[in-house]
Design a protein around this motif. Structure first.
Motif, PDB file in Angstrom:
ATOM      1  N   ARG A  91       0.844  -1.192   0.000  1.00 36.07           N
ATOM      2  CA  ARG A  91       0.000   0.000   0.000  1.00 36.07           C
ATOM      3  C   ARG A  91       0.879   1.242   0.000  1.00 36.07           C
ATOM      4  NH1 ARG A  91      -5.247   0.622   2.522  1.00 36.07           N
ATOM      5  NH2 ARG A  91      -6.360  -0.696   1.100  1.00 36.07           N
ATOM      6  N   ALA A  92       0.397   2.248  -0.643  1.00 37.89           N
ATOM      7  CA  ALA A  92       1.112   3.521  -0.665  1.00 37.89           C
ATOM      8  C   ALA A  92       1.015   4.157   0.713  1.00 37.89           C
ATOM      9  CB  ALA A  92       0.501   4.440  -1.714  1.00 37.89           C
ATOM     10  N   THR A  93       2.079   4.842   1.118  1.00 34.94           N
ATOM     11  CA  THR A  93       2.074   5.462   2.439  1.00 34.94           C
ATOM     12  C   THR A  93       1.208   6.711   2.459  1.00 34.94           C
ATOM     13  OG1 THR A  93       4.080   6.650   1.856  1.00 34.94           O
ATOM     14  CG2 THR A  93       4.348   4.568   3.028  1.00 34.94           C
ATOM     15  N   ALA A  94       1.165   7.437   1.355  1.00 40.09           N
ATOM     16  CA  ALA A  94       0.353   8.648   1.305  1.00 40.09           C
ATOM     17  C   ALA A  94      -1.055   8.281   0.828  1.00 40.09           C
ATOM     18  CB  ALA A  94       0.966   9.663   0.367  1.00 40.09           C
ATOM     19  N   PRO A  95      -2.068   8.793   1.511  1.00 44.84           N
ATOM     20  CA  PRO A  95      -3.426   8.489   1.068  1.00 44.84           C
ATOM     21  C   PRO A  95      -3.727   9.196  -0.251  1.00 44.84           C
ATOM     22  CG  PRO A  95      -3.492  10.064   2.865  1.00 44.84           C
ATOM     23  CD  PRO A  95      -2.060   9.625   2.705  1.00 44.84           C
ATOM     24  N   ALA A  96      -4.623   8.615  -0.993  1.00 44.43           N
ATOM     25  CA  ALA A  96      -5.007   9.210  -2.271  1.00 44.43           C
ATOM     26  C   ALA A  96      -5.738  10.518  -2.023  1.00 44.43           C
ATOM     27  CB  ALA A  96      -5.898   8.243  -3.039  1.00 44.43           C
ATOM     28  N   PRO A  97      -5.555  11.495  -2.900  1.00 41.71           N
ATOM     29  CA  PRO A  97      -6.235  12.780  -2.688  1.00 41.71           C
ATOM     30  C   PRO A  97      -7.751  12.613  -2.832  1.00 41.71           C
ATOM     31  CG  PRO A  97      -5.151  12.741  -4.820  1.00 41.71           C
ATOM     32  CD  PRO A  97      -4.725  11.506  -4.080  1.00 41.71           C
ATOM     33  N   VAL A  98      -8.467  13.327  -2.005  1.00 45.31           N
ATOM     34  CA  VAL A  98      -9.919  13.251  -2.014  1.00 45.31           C
ATOM     35  C   VAL A  98     -10.439  14.172  -3.107  1.00 45.31           C
ATOM     36  CG1 VAL A  98     -12.015  13.637  -0.667  1.00 45.31           C
ATOM     37  CG2 VAL A  98      -9.939  12.781   0.446  1.00 45.31           C
ATOM     38  N   ARG A  99     -11.242  13.614  -3.999  1.00 40.05           N
ATOM     39  CA  ARG A  99     -11.785  14.415  -5.088  1.00 40.05           C
ATOM     40  C   ARG A  99     -13.182  14.865  -4.742  1.00 40.05           C
ATOM     41  NH1 ARG A  99     -11.197  11.742 -10.763  1.00 40.05           N
ATOM     42  NH2 ARG A  99     -12.461  13.562 -11.132  1.00 40.05           N
ATOM     43  N   SER A 100     -13.475  16.069  -5.081  1.00 46.37           N
ATOM     44  CA  SER A 100     -14.806  16.595  -4.867  1.00 46.37           C
ATOM     45  C   SER A 100     -15.695  16.192  -6.036  1.00 46.37           C
ATOM     46  CB  SER A 100     -14.749  18.118  -4.755  1.00 46.37           C
ATOM     47  OG  SER A 100     -16.049  18.647  -4.700  1.00 46.37           O
ATOM     48  N   ASP A 101     -16.950  15.950  -5.775  1.00 45.92           N
ATOM     49  CA  ASP A 101     -17.875  15.585  -6.835  1.00 45.92           C
ATOM     50  C   ASP A 101     -18.291  16.800  -7.659  1.00 45.92           C
ATOM     51  OD1 ASP A 101     -17.744  12.983  -6.073  1.00 45.92           O
ATOM     52  OD2 ASP A 101     -19.601  13.009  -4.915  1.00 45.92           O
ATOM     53  N   LEU A 102     -18.037  17.996  -7.159  1.00 42.38           N
ATOM     54  CA  LEU A 102     -18.436  19.201  -7.867  1.00 42.38           C
ATOM     55  C   LEU A 102     -17.334  19.633  -8.835  1.00 42.38           C
ATOM     56  CD1 LEU A 102     -19.924  21.187  -4.859  1.00 42.38           C
ATOM     57  CD2 LEU A 102     -21.148  19.853  -6.558  1.00 42.38           C
ATOM     58  N   PRO A 103     -17.691  19.991 -10.067  1.00 42.24           N
ATOM     59  CA  PRO A 103     -16.681  20.460 -11.012  1.00 42.24           C
ATOM     60  C   PRO A 103     -16.210  21.860 -10.649  1.00 42.24           C
ATOM     61  CG  PRO A 103     -18.859  20.484 -12.018  1.00 42.24           C
ATOM     62  CD  PRO A 103     -19.001  19.864 -10.674  1.00 42.24           C
ATOM     63  N   ASP A 104     -15.019  22.229 -11.113  1.00 44.78           N
ATOM     64  CA  ASP A 104     -14.474  23.548 -10.809  1.00 44.78           C
ATOM     65  C   ASP A 104     -15.167  24.621 -11.655  1.00 44.78           C
ATOM     66  OD1 ASP A 104     -13.431  22.751 -13.189  1.00 44.78           O
ATOM     67  OD2 ASP A 104     -11.421  23.539 -12.817  1.00 44.78           O
ATOM     68  N   GLY A 105     -14.836  25.885 -11.397  1.00 39.63           N
ATOM     69  CA  GLY A 105     -15.505  27.004 -12.053  1.00 39.63           C
ATOM     70  C   GLY A 105     -15.308  27.034 -13.548  1.00 39.63           C
ATOM     71  N   GLU A 106     -14.094  26.739 -14.026  1.00 41.42           N
ATOM     72  CA  GLU A 106     -13.831  26.769 -15.463  1.00 41.42           C
ATOM     73  C   GLU A 106     -14.653  25.707 -16.201  1.00 41.42           C
ATOM     74  OE1 GLU A 106      -9.725  26.459 -16.380  1.00 41.42           O
ATOM     75  OE2 GLU A 106      -9.163  28.172 -15.145  1.00 41.42           O
ATOM     76  N   LEU A 107     -14.771  24.552 -15.608  1.00 42.79           N
ATOM     77  CA  LEU A 107     -15.547  23.488 -16.226  1.00 42.79           C
ATOM     78  C   LEU A 107     -17.027  23.857 -16.278  1.00 42.79           C
ATOM     79  CD1 LEU A 107     -15.589  20.665 -17.459  1.00 42.79           C
ATOM     80  CD2 LEU A 107     -15.820  19.744 -15.167  1.00 42.79           C
TER      81      LEU A 107
ATOM     82  N   ILE B 210     -19.320  24.239 -19.653  1.00 42.91           N
ATOM     83  CA  ILE B 210     -20.570  23.499 -19.824  1.00 42.91           C
ATOM     84  C   ILE B 210     -21.721  24.456 -20.125  1.00 42.91           C
ATOM     85  CG2 ILE B 210     -22.282  22.076 -18.625  1.00 42.91           C
ATOM     86  CD1 ILE B 210     -19.928  20.747 -17.162  1.00 42.91           C
ATOM     87  N   GLN B 211     -21.781  25.563 -19.381  1.00 44.20           N
ATOM     88  CA  GLN B 211     -22.840  26.534 -19.616  1.00 44.20           C
ATOM     89  C   GLN B 211     -22.738  27.147 -21.009  1.00 44.20           C
ATOM     90  OE1 GLN B 211     -22.409  29.184 -16.295  1.00 44.20           O
ATOM     91  NE2 GLN B 211     -23.705  27.935 -14.951  1.00 44.20           N
ATOM     92  N   MET B 212     -21.522  27.421 -21.468  1.00 46.52           N
ATOM     93  CA  MET B 212     -21.320  27.979 -22.798  1.00 46.52           C
ATOM     94  C   MET B 212     -21.765  26.981 -23.867  1.00 46.52           C
ATOM     95  SD  MET B 212     -20.237  30.577 -24.538  1.00 46.52           S
ATOM     96  CE  MET B 212     -19.114  31.497 -23.533  1.00 46.52           C
ATOM     97  N   ALA B 213     -21.456  25.708 -23.695  1.00 43.31           N
ATOM     98  CA  ALA B 213     -21.848  24.691 -24.661  1.00 43.31           C
ATOM     99  C   ALA B 213     -23.364  24.549 -24.715  1.00 43.31           C
ATOM    100  CB  ALA B 213     -21.200  23.344 -24.294  1.00 43.31           C
ATOM    101  N   ILE B 214     -24.016  24.587 -23.562  1.00 43.54           N
ATOM    102  CA  ILE B 214     -25.481  24.508 -23.533  1.00 43.54           C
ATOM    103  C   ILE B 214     -26.085  25.719 -24.225  1.00 43.54           C
ATOM    104  CG2 ILE B 214     -27.502  24.560 -22.005  1.00 43.54           C
ATOM    105  CD1 ILE B 214     -25.861  22.852 -20.032  1.00 43.54           C
ATOM    106  N   HIS B 215     -25.540  26.887 -23.952  1.00 50.46           N
ATOM    107  CA  HIS B 215     -26.040  28.113 -24.578  1.00 50.46           C
ATOM    108  C   HIS B 215     -25.888  28.047 -26.098  1.00 50.46           C
ATOM    109  CE1 HIS B 215     -27.055  32.289 -25.100  1.00 50.46           C
ATOM    110  NE2 HIS B 215     -25.913  32.492 -25.753  1.00 50.46           N
ATOM    111  N   GLN B 216     -24.726  27.598 -26.591  1.00 47.74           N
ATOM    112  CA  GLN B 216     -24.509  27.497 -28.034  1.00 47.74           C
ATOM    113  C   GLN B 216     -25.448  26.466 -28.659  1.00 47.74           C
ATOM    114  OE1 GLN B 216     -20.398  26.673 -28.732  1.00 47.74           O
ATOM    115  NE2 GLN B 216     -19.725  28.775 -28.279  1.00 47.74           N
ATOM    116  N   HIS B 217     -25.664  25.374 -27.980  1.00 47.02           N
ATOM    117  CA  HIS B 217     -26.566  24.328 -28.507  1.00 47.02           C
ATOM    118  C   HIS B 217     -27.989  24.864 -28.624  1.00 47.02           C
ATOM    119  CE1 HIS B 217     -28.383  20.445 -29.211  1.00 47.02           C
ATOM    120  NE2 HIS B 217     -29.190  20.643 -28.161  1.00 47.02           N
ATOM    121  N   ARG B 218     -28.440  25.552 -27.603  1.00 46.76           N
ATOM    122  CA  ARG B 218     -29.807  26.100 -27.639  1.00 46.76           C
ATOM    123  C   ARG B 218     -29.924  27.205 -28.688  1.00 46.76           C
ATOM    124  NH1 ARG B 218     -31.123  26.180 -21.162  1.00 46.76           N
ATOM    125  NH2 ARG B 218     -31.467  23.933 -21.008  1.00 46.76           N
ATOM    126  N   ALA B 219     -28.857  27.991 -28.870  1.00 43.54           N
ATOM    127  CA  ALA B 219     -28.896  29.066 -29.877  1.00 43.54           C
ATOM    128  C   ALA B 219     -28.982  28.481 -31.282  1.00 43.54           C
ATOM    129  CB  ALA B 219     -27.671  29.956 -29.734  1.00 43.54           C
TER     130      ALA B 219
END
Length: 83
Positions: free
Chosen positions: A51-67, A71-80
């Motif tokens: 086993r690795a000595t360092a624990p695996a980093p905990v990932r958040s289920d929420l995407p970051d701001g850039e993502l 996503i919002q830009m892609a939805i907007h372009q699709h609807r347009a």
């Protein structure tokens, strides 16, 4: 031959056929179990991975701001395009 004789011969043939299939399947299961035991005895034991000595980093289920912005830009372009 009378219909009764034909029926009894058919029943007898059915019993022989089903019996031979049953015996074959039982022998097949026994052979598989024996082979499994032989493989377990002959195969080397696998050691547990280190086993690795360092624990695996905990990932958040929420995407970051850039993502989210992408996503919002892609939805907007699709609807347009759809309108």
């Amino acid at each position: 031959m009378t219909p009764g004789q034909l029926l009894s011969e058919g029943f007898e043939l059915m019993l022989y056929g089903m019996g031979s299939v049953f015996v074959f399947l039982v022998l097949l299961v026994l052979c598989i179990r024996v082979m499994s035991r032989v493989v377990e005895l002959l195969s080397p034991e696998q050691s547990a991975p280190a086993r690795a000595t360092a624990p695996a980093p905990v990932r958040s289920d929420l995407p970051d701001g850039e993502l989210l912005a992408a996503i919002q830009m892609a939805i907007h372009q699709h609807r347009a395009r759809r309108d």
